[in-house]
Motif scaffolding. Structure first.
Motif, PDB file in Angstrom:
ATOM      1  N   LEU A   1       8.049  -3.583  10.992  1.00  0.00           N
ATOM      2  CA  LEU A   1       7.161  -2.589  10.387  1.00  0.00           C
ATOM      3  C   LEU A   1       7.124  -1.308  11.223  1.00  0.00           C
ATOM      4  O   LEU A   1       7.160  -0.200  10.682  1.00  0.00           O
ATOM      5  N   LEU A   2       7.056  -1.448  12.538  1.00  0.00           N
ATOM      6  CA  LEU A   2       7.061  -0.268  13.408  1.00  0.00           C
ATOM      7  C   LEU A   2       8.361   0.519  13.265  1.00  0.00           C
ATOM      8  O   LEU A   2       8.357   1.749  13.243  1.00  0.00           O
TER       9      LEU A   2
ATOM     10  N   ILE B   1       4.726   3.180   2.265  1.00  0.00           N
ATOM     11  CA  ILE B   1       4.181   3.776   3.478  1.00  0.00           C
ATOM     12  C   ILE B   1       3.032   4.704   3.106  1.00  0.00           C
ATOM     13  O   ILE B   1       3.148   5.522   2.202  1.00  0.00           O
ATOM     14  N   LEU B   2       1.901   4.570   3.807  1.00  0.00           N
ATOM     15  CA  LEU B   2       0.757   5.444   3.591  1.00  0.00           C
ATOM     16  C   LEU B   2       0.635   6.426   4.745  1.00  0.00           C
ATOM     17  O   LEU B   2       0.816   6.049   5.911  1.00  0.00           O
TER      18      LEU B   2
ATOM     19  N   LYS C   1       0.980   4.215   8.190  1.00  0.00           N
ATOM     20  CA  LYS C   1       0.824   2.766   8.249  1.00  0.00           C
ATOM     21  C   LYS C   1       1.444   2.150   7.003  1.00  0.00           C
ATOM     22  O   LYS C   1       1.606   2.831   5.987  1.00  0.00           O
ATOM     23  N   PRO C   2       1.808   0.869   7.082  1.00  0.00           N
ATOM     24  CA  PRO C   2       2.352   0.213   5.882  1.00  0.00           C
ATOM     25  C   PRO C   2       1.252   0.000   4.841  1.00  0.00           C
ATOM     26  O   PRO C   2       0.095  -0.179   5.179  1.00  0.00           O
ATOM     27  N   ARG C   3       1.632   0.035   3.575  1.00  0.00           N
ATOM     28  CA  ARG C   3       0.657  -0.107   2.492  1.00  0.00           C
ATOM     29  C   ARG C   3       0.044  -1.508   2.444  1.00  0.00           C
ATOM     30  O   ARG C   3      -1.146  -1.658   2.211  1.00  0.00           O
ATOM     31  N   ASP C   4       0.826  -2.536   2.668  1.00  0.00           N
ATOM     32  CA  ASP C   4       0.359  -3.899   2.440  1.00  0.00           C
ATOM     33  C   ASP C   4      -0.193  -4.607   3.675  1.00  0.00           C
ATOM     34  O   ASP C   4      -0.636  -5.745   3.574  1.00  0.00           O
ATOM     35  N   PHE C   5      -0.141  -3.971   4.842  1.00  0.00           N
ATOM     36  CA  PHE C   5      -0.595  -4.619   6.067  1.00  0.00           C
ATOM     37  C   PHE C   5      -1.577  -3.704   6.781  1.00  0.00           C
ATOM     38  O   PHE C   5      -1.385  -2.491   6.801  1.00  0.00           O
ATOM     39  N   PRO C   6      -2.638  -4.274   7.368  1.00  0.00           N
ATOM     40  CA  PRO C   6      -3.620  -3.433   8.041  1.00  0.00           C
ATOM     41  C   PRO C   6      -3.097  -2.802   9.335  1.00  0.00           C
ATOM     42  O   PRO C   6      -3.576  -1.784   9.766  1.00  0.00           O
ATOM     43  N   SER C   7      -2.152  -3.427   9.955  1.00  0.00           N
ATOM     44  CA  SER C   7      -1.594  -2.854  11.191  1.00  0.00           C
ATOM     45  C   SER C   7      -0.097  -3.097  11.160  1.00  0.00           C
ATOM     46  O   SER C   7       0.377  -3.933  10.415  1.00  0.00           O
TER      47      SER C   7
END
Length: 191
Positions: free
Chosen positions: A48-49, A130-131, A168-174
């Motif tokens: 994700l990073l 991606i947000l 940040k990713p749309r589907d994950f909080p971190s």
């Protein structure tokens, strides 16, 4: 007496020995599963990073190319001709970046997305997974150095745009990453 020892050896494992063996096996299995789960989570975060960093690089490369190729349209920020000074600048950051070079282009932070507007047509710059949670543009100088009558010595530095952005990713909080980049405009021929 030798016969008794041989009989005990033929009987197999005792209950206590079996319980100790099962306990050791359970501990080893739980440790292995825990290590596997931890490594899987770290790999997911690392991926994700990497995606976030690639997206940030992509967005910043698009903005860099256009900031360098176009001019900041100072008058679109509400400044009056002929100075076209940006109100409350440099204290207040902007959520819209106005550029011009024949066409008028606006990059606007809108609903966790970066929207590019060209002649009333809109397109989303960032990917849908991606947000963008924060985006601000800091412009210097605060008035149009390209306007007629301004001498280059009055503005010894090229106009700059400092971009601050969080993704940040749309589907994950971190995870969430924060990037910043300062982009200088080309300080060549004034229009």
């Amino acid at each position: 007496m030798i016969k008794c020892l041989n009989d005990k050896m033929k009987m197999g494992f005792t209950l206590v020995e079996m319980l100790i063996a099962v306990t050791i096996i359970v501990i080893v299995v739980f440790a292995a599963v825990g290590i596997f789960a931890y490594t899987s989570e770290m790999q997911r975060k690392s991926n994700l990073l990497t995606q976030l960093q690639q997206e940030a690089d992509f967005i910043l490369s698009i903005l860099s190319k256009e900031i360098r190729a176009f001019q900041i349209d100072y008058c679109e920020y509400g400044g009056l001709e002929p100075e076209c000074q940006i109100p409350n600048c440099p204290a207040d950051p902007q959520s819209i970046l106005y550029l011009k070079n024949g066409d008028k282009i606006a990059y606007q932070y809108q609903g966790q997305n970066l929207i590019k507007k060209i002649n009333q047509q809109e397109e989303q710059v960032n990917r849908t997974g991606i947000l963008i949670t924060y985006l601000q543009f800091y412009l210097t100088p605060c008035q149009d150095p390209f306007r007629a009558g301004i001498e280059p010595e009055d503005f010894p530095e090229a106009p700059k745009v400092l971009i601050l952005m969080k993704l940040k990713p749309r589907d994950f909080p971190s995870p969430e990453i924060e990037v910043q980049q300062t982009i200088n405009q080309r300080w060549g021929e004034r229009k």
